[in-house]
Design an enzyme around this catalytic site. Structure first.
Site, PDB file in Angstrom:
ATOM      1  N   CYS A 145     -10.822  -0.436   3.815  1.00 23.32           N
ATOM      2  CA  CYS A 145     -10.090  -0.554   5.079  1.00 23.32           C
ATOM      3  C   CYS A 145      -9.577   0.818   5.521  1.00 23.32           C
ATOM      4  CB  CYS A 145      -8.925  -1.525   4.922  1.00 23.32           C
ATOM      5  SG  CYS A 145      -9.503  -3.231   4.908  1.00 23.32           S
TER       6      CYS A 145
ATOM      7  N   ARG B  50       0.827  -1.227   0.000  1.00 20.52           N
ATOM      8  CA  ARG B  50       0.000   0.000   0.000  1.00 20.52           C
ATOM      9  C   ARG B  50       0.860   1.277   0.000  1.00 20.52           C
ATOM     10  NH1 ARG B  50      -3.328  -3.665  -0.322  1.00 20.52           N
ATOM     11  NH2 ARG B  50      -5.433  -3.587   0.564  1.00 20.52           N
TER      12      ARG B  50
ATOM     13  N   GLU C 205      -4.844   3.989   6.324  1.00 19.06           N
ATOM     14  CA  GLU C 205      -4.747   3.524   4.943  1.00 19.06           C
ATOM     15  C   GLU C 205      -5.468   4.515   4.046  1.00 19.06           C
ATOM     16  OE1 GLU C 205      -5.538   0.712   1.456  1.00 19.06           O
ATOM     17  OE2 GLU C 205      -6.995   1.761   2.637  1.00 19.06           O
TER      18      GLU C 205
HETATM   19  N1  EPU Z   1     -10.325 -10.654  10.975  1.00 24.65           N
HETATM   20  C1  EPU Z   1     -10.920 -10.670  12.206  1.00 24.65           C
HETATM   21  N2  EPU Z   1     -11.917  -9.779  12.438  1.00 24.65           N
HETATM   22  C2  EPU Z   1     -12.334  -8.878  11.505  1.00 24.65           C
HETATM   23  C3  EPU Z   1     -11.712  -8.870  10.255  1.00 24.65           C
HETATM   24  C4  EPU Z   1     -10.708  -9.776  10.016  1.00 24.65           C
HETATM   25  O1  EPU Z   1     -10.566 -11.458  13.067  1.00 24.65           O
HETATM   26  O2  EPU Z   1     -13.238  -8.098  11.805  1.00 24.65           O
HETATM   27  C5  EPU Z   1      -9.283 -11.659  10.697  1.00 24.65           C
HETATM   28  C6  EPU Z   1      -9.758 -12.666   9.655  1.00 24.65           C
HETATM   29  O3  EPU Z   1     -10.500 -13.687  10.249  1.00 24.65           O
HETATM   30  C7  EPU Z   1      -8.487 -13.142   9.040  1.00 24.65           C
HETATM   31  C8  EPU Z   1      -7.574 -11.928   9.148  1.00 24.65           C
HETATM   32  O4  EPU Z   1      -8.161 -11.040  10.107  1.00 24.65           O
HETATM   33  O5  EPU Z   1      -7.935 -14.180   9.784  1.00 24.65           O
HETATM   34  C9  EPU Z   1      -7.397 -11.232   7.823  1.00 24.65           C
HETATM   35  O6  EPU Z   1      -8.672 -10.744   7.368  1.00 24.65           O
HETATM   36  P1  EPU Z   1      -9.016 -10.508   5.835  1.00 24.65           P
HETATM   37  O7  EPU Z   1      -8.796 -11.742   5.055  1.00 24.65           O
HETATM   38  O8  EPU Z   1     -10.344  -9.860   5.775  1.00 24.65           O
HETATM   39  O9  EPU Z   1      -7.892  -9.525   5.331  1.00 24.65           O
HETATM   40  P2  EPU Z   1      -7.435  -8.108   5.872  1.00 24.65           P
HETATM   41  O10 EPU Z   1      -5.966  -8.202   6.112  1.00 24.65           O
HETATM   42  O11 EPU Z   1      -8.269  -7.637   7.010  1.00 24.65           O
HETATM   43  C10 EPU Z   1      -6.808  -7.191   3.557  1.00 24.65           C
HETATM   44  C11 EPU Z   1      -6.889  -5.838   2.908  1.00 24.65           C
HETATM   45  C12 EPU Z   1      -8.229  -5.636   2.239  1.00 24.65           C
HETATM   46  C13 EPU Z   1      -8.460  -6.742   1.237  1.00 24.65           C
HETATM   47  C14 EPU Z   1      -8.424  -8.052   1.984  1.00 24.65           C
HETATM   48  C15 EPU Z   1      -8.625  -9.258   1.082  1.00 24.65           C
HETATM   49  C16 EPU Z   1      -5.543  -4.239   4.153  1.00 24.65           C
HETATM   50  C17 EPU Z   1      -5.548  -3.156   5.174  1.00 24.65           C
HETATM   51  N3  EPU Z   1      -6.717  -4.811   3.911  1.00 24.65           N
HETATM   52  O12 EPU Z   1      -7.728  -7.166   4.633  1.00 24.65           O
HETATM   53  O13 EPU Z   1      -8.167  -4.391   1.551  1.00 24.65           O
HETATM   54  O14 EPU Z   1      -9.703  -6.573   0.591  1.00 24.65           O
HETATM   55  O15 EPU Z   1      -7.135  -8.194   2.610  1.00 24.65           O
HETATM   56  O16 EPU Z   1      -7.431  -9.625   0.533  1.00 24.65           O
HETATM   57  O17 EPU Z   1      -4.493  -4.558   3.601  1.00 24.65           O
HETATM   58  C18 EPU Z   1      -8.707  -2.068   1.385  1.00 24.65           C
HETATM   59  O18 EPU Z   1      -7.615  -1.914   0.858  1.00 24.65           O
HETATM   60  O19 EPU Z   1      -9.483  -1.106   1.558  1.00 24.65           O
HETATM   61  C19 EPU Z   1      -9.094  -3.396   1.828  1.00 24.65           C
HETATM   62  C20 EPU Z   1     -10.253  -3.610   2.404  1.00 24.65           C
END
Ligand code: EPU
Length: 310
Positions: free
Chosen positions: A229, A178, A300
């Protein structure tokens, strides 16, 4: 919002806004141009028709903020005292030749993914539900599901604040999670992007597109008023969503803004939220995560205009 009439004379005898081929509006409510649906008036909002309009804006002497779809910003209730340059539909051309895609920075990502799928080109399926533009995606290195925009960028054209059109090849640009650093001072506006994609069977591309759509539907508030996010994932340890969730903050509310029950790294405007509500919630979340986990969450999304007492 109203159309601009000539008020000041520029060096070439006409005001800058009279030389714009695209559209110019004064006192434009940013709430109408952001996915959070908040934000006060911009002194001017310009939707350029091409690089010449971008140059006019940079030469105007006004402060400039460059945006795409407004899907990764929080705009202040007090608006922006300058020009918001919205790179949008008028700069969204597309040409596909073999594996090379040349695209205007204003094209929405879902539309680009659709066209690439129709042409049998894979590599961008992950972006199908991201409500941003190509220009926004290359400036933030947007990503999902282990992929990111710069995986397939060959070059980026941008107009500098001095009005120069410059091309950056992928090796000219420093980037990471990012994060992208063009060696040019802000503001600048990306106008065109060249991408290298991979030929793949259309059925395989469609299957990937559908699976990414479904995954997002399951754990993100798709269609709600948000900016995706709010925080970046920290370099080590659990992601921001998990940290916020473990701090017990899902459902935390300020006015019409709420920490999403579906994904804790999303703040949703349930209706009637102000930018101050959202900013207040961001401040609360950050402080409580710091207190409980000793982690400093980094934004972000990008702030536009003044917040707090500043
Ligand atoms: N999780 C929780 N609680 C929550 C949300 C997530 O425990 O409320 C846990 C999930 O269970 C999982 C881990 O956190 O074990 C990762 O969650 P997720 O797969 O949703 O990925 P993320 O790291 O939270 C990132 C990107 C998203 C992108 C998703 C899918 C960032 C900040 N976020 O989210 O990007 O859509 O991966 O690959 O890097 C964005 O850029 O606006 C965005 C939403």
């Amino acid at each position: 919002m109203y159309c601009v009439t000539l008020t000041t004379e520029g060096a070439r005898g006409r005001a800058w806004h009279d030389r714009i081929a695209g559209t110019v509006a004064a006192d434009a409510e940013l709430a109408r141009h952001t996915t959070y649906r908040v934000g006060g008036p911009a002194k001017y909002l310009v939707i350029p028709a091409g690089p010449d309009d971008v140059r006019e804006v940079f030469g105007s002497g006004e402060r400039v903020f460059v945006m795409g779809a407004g899907s990764n910003i929080l705009a202040s209730d007090r608006g922006f005292d300058g020009i918001v340059l919205k790179i949008a539909h008028q700069m969204s051309y597309l040409s596909i030749e073999e594996d090379e895609v040349i695209v205007g920075a204003g094209r929405p990502l879902p539309s680009l993914v659709r066209s690439c799928a129709d042409a049998g080109l894979g590599g961008l399926e992950w972006a199908v539900s991201i409500p941003g533009t190509v220009g926004g995606a290359v400036c933030t290195n947007a990503g999902a599901y282990g992929a990111a925009m710069w995986d397939c960028v060959r070059y980026v054209d941008l107009v500098t604040a001095a009005g120069e059109l410059r091309r950056f090849g992928r090796d000219d640009v420093e980037r990471g999670y990012r994060r992208v650093r063009f060696d040019v001072r802000k503001p600048f506006a990306v106008t065109e992007v060249g991408l290298g994609l991979t030929a793949a069977p259309q059925t395989a591309i469609e299957a990937l597109v559908e699976s990414f759509k479904a995954r997002r539907q399951d754990n993100q508030p798709v269609g709600a008023a948000s900016a995706g996010c709010v925080f970046k994932n920290p370099p080590q340890g659990p992601g921001a969503g998990e940290l916020i969730d473990k701090t017990g903050l899902k459902g935390l509310r300020r006015g019409g803004a709420i920490v999403s029950y579906l994904h804790a790294n999303f703040i949703v405007n349930e209706g009637g939220a102000t930018a101050a509500d959202i900013y207040g919630l961001i401040t609360d979340v950050r402080a409580r995560v710091k207190e409980k986990h000793n982690v400093d969450l980094e934004l972000e999304l990008e702030l536009v205009g003044e917040f707090g007492d500043a």
